[in-house]
Design an enzyme around this catalytic site. Structure first.
Site, PDB file in Angstrom:
ATOM      1  N   LYS A 137       0.825  -1.221   0.000  1.00 42.19           N
ATOM      2  CA  LYS A 137       0.000   0.000   0.000  1.00 42.19           C
ATOM      3  C   LYS A 137       0.854   1.264   0.000  1.00 42.19           C
ATOM      4  CE  LYS A 137      -2.356  -1.063   3.782  1.00 42.19           C
ATOM      5  NZ  LYS A 137      -1.783  -2.388   4.164  1.00 42.19           N
TER       6      LYS A 137
ATOM      7  N   ARG B 229      -9.807   0.613   8.736  1.00 46.06           N
ATOM      8  CA  ARG B 229      -9.394  -0.755   9.056  1.00 46.06           C
ATOM      9  C   ARG B 229     -10.442  -1.484   9.892  1.00 46.06           C
ATOM     10  NH1 ARG B 229      -3.456   0.345   8.810  1.00 46.06           N
ATOM     11  NH2 ARG B 229      -2.266  -1.538   9.134  1.00 46.06           N
TER      12      ARG B 229
ATOM     13  N   ARG C 163      11.286  -6.594   4.743  1.00 43.65           N
ATOM     14  CA  ARG C 163      11.169  -5.150   4.971  1.00 43.65           C
ATOM     15  C   ARG C 163      11.763  -4.757   6.325  1.00 43.65           C
ATOM     16  NH1 ARG C 163       5.251  -2.351   4.767  1.00 43.65           N
ATOM     17  NH2 ARG C 163       5.123  -2.935   6.946  1.00 43.65           N
TER      18      ARG C 163
ATOM     19  N   ARG D 109      11.198  -1.220  11.693  1.00 42.52           N
ATOM     20  CA  ARG D 109       9.941  -1.287  12.444  1.00 42.52           C
ATOM     21  C   ARG D 109       9.898  -2.536  13.308  1.00 42.52           C
ATOM     22  NH1 ARG D 109       4.933  -0.014   8.435  1.00 42.52           N
ATOM     23  NH2 ARG D 109       3.903  -1.208  10.071  1.00 42.52           N
TER      24      ARG D 109
ATOM     25  N   ARG E  96      -0.711  -9.268  13.273  1.00 38.46           N
ATOM     26  CA  ARG E  96      -1.213  -8.227  12.362  1.00 38.46           C
ATOM     27  C   ARG E  96      -2.072  -8.868  11.264  1.00 38.46           C
ATOM     28  NH1 ARG E  96       4.175  -5.545  10.607  1.00 38.46           N
ATOM     29  NH2 ARG E  96       2.915  -4.071   9.425  1.00 38.46           N
TER      30      ARG E  96
HETATM   31  P1  AMP Z   1       0.673   0.400   8.954  1.00 38.68           P
HETATM   32  O1  AMP Z   1       1.813   1.354   8.747  1.00 38.68           O
HETATM   33  O2  AMP Z   1      -0.512   0.751   8.111  1.00 38.68           O
HETATM   34  O3  AMP Z   1       1.095  -1.034   8.836  1.00 38.68           O
HETATM   35  O4  AMP Z   1       0.186   0.594  10.465  1.00 38.68           O
HETATM   36  C1  AMP Z   1       1.048   0.320  11.552  1.00 38.68           C
HETATM   37  C2  AMP Z   1       0.232   0.189  12.822  1.00 38.68           C
HETATM   38  O5  AMP Z   1      -0.429   1.426  13.107  1.00 38.68           O
HETATM   39  C3  AMP Z   1      -0.878  -0.841  12.782  1.00 38.68           C
HETATM   40  O6  AMP Z   1      -0.422  -2.150  13.060  1.00 38.68           O
HETATM   41  C4  AMP Z   1      -1.815  -0.323  13.863  1.00 38.68           C
HETATM   42  O7  AMP Z   1      -1.311  -0.598  15.150  1.00 38.68           O
HETATM   43  C5  AMP Z   1      -1.722   1.185  13.656  1.00 38.68           C
HETATM   44  N1  AMP Z   1      -2.735   1.644  12.688  1.00 38.68           N
HETATM   45  C6  AMP Z   1      -2.517   2.212  11.466  1.00 38.68           C
HETATM   46  N2  AMP Z   1      -3.675   2.519  10.859  1.00 38.68           N
HETATM   47  C7  AMP Z   1      -4.658   2.125  11.715  1.00 38.68           C
HETATM   48  C8  AMP Z   1      -6.083   2.148  11.657  1.00 38.68           C
HETATM   49  N3  AMP Z   1      -6.734   2.627  10.600  1.00 38.68           N
HETATM   50  N4  AMP Z   1      -6.771   1.654  12.726  1.00 38.68           N
HETATM   51  C9  AMP Z   1      -6.139   1.175  13.809  1.00 38.68           C
HETATM   52  N5  AMP Z   1      -4.798   1.106  13.915  1.00 38.68           N
HETATM   53  C10 AMP Z   1      -4.062   1.573  12.890  1.00 38.68           C
END
Ligand code: AMP
Length: 191
Positions: A14, A88, A127, A133, A145
């Site tokens: 994404k 989400r 990654r 991360r 996740r």
């Molecule tokens: P990402 O960078 O999209 O993989 O997001 C990293 C982490 O941020 C996720 O594993 C969640 O803990 C939190 N996060 C990001 N977007 C959301 C969302 N829309 N709702 C809830 N948690 C989120």
């Protein structure tokens, strides 16, 4: 206003694809994950977000929805937005619909990147070496996740499908090929 939800499990690509869509269509890119990572880790909000994200859990809806809305409001002149990693949950999807309706706009389409789980695990482990991360490095957190995606996030696609806005895109193969598939889906939606 073009409002594109770029959807898919962790590791689907994404972030990478958002950059390309942003460049081609002149959109604002909002990644809630990036916003959470950019928070001051010593602030109350930063500590709260990290307590969830470091373990691969979703940050609570109320907090996430507020963060998303304030990000959108930072760009009053945007001709469109790519929502990356939001919504989400079903509650987030409903909140986004309401929020956009107040702005006299709506989600144009949801592009859902389809990638098999085994490939996601391989990509995320790879990654981790460059992303730094914590949530990419540990196989158990990665699995959490993916499980949270399957349980809480995957149903969000049905929400947009019911509105006739869901387009599934094969997320496997060369990055440029996937970009072309996304461009084609957007061009068709806005034609
Ligand atoms: P990402 O960078 O999209 O993989 O997001 C990293 C982490 O941020 C996720 O594993 C969640 O803990 C939190 N996060 C990001 N977007 C959301 C969302 N829309 N709702 C809830 N948690 C989120």
């Amino acid at each position: 206003m073009l409002n594109i939800v770029l959807f898919g499990p962790p590791g689907a690509g994404k972030g990478t694809q958002s950059e390309r869509l942003k460049a081609r269509y002149g959109l604002v890119h909002i990644s809630t994950g990036d916003v959470f990572r950019a928070l001051d880790p010593e602030s109350e909000l930063g500590k709260l977000a990290k307590s969830y994200s470091d373990n691969g859990n979703l940050v609570p809806d109320e907090v996430t929805i507020q963060i998303l809305e304030s990000e959108v409001l930072k760009h009053p002149d945007a001709k469109g937005v790519i929502y990356d990693g939001f919504p989400r949950t079903s509650a987030q999807a409903e909140a986004l619909d309401k929020f956009l309706a107040k702005k006299d706009t709506s989600v144009t389409l949801m592009l859902s990147l389809i990638v098999p789980e085994e490939e996601l695990r391989t990509r995320l482990m790879g990654r981790a070496k460059v992303s730094g991360r914590a949530d990419d490095a540990d196989p158990q957190i990665i699995q959490n996740r993916i499980d949270n995606y399957n349980k809480s996030t995957a149903p969000v696609a049905d929400f947009y499908d019911a509105q006739g806005k869901l387009v599934e895109v094969d997320g496997v193969g060369p990055i440029d090929d996937i970009t072309q598939r996304l461009f084609a889906a957007i061009d068709e939606a806005i034609a």
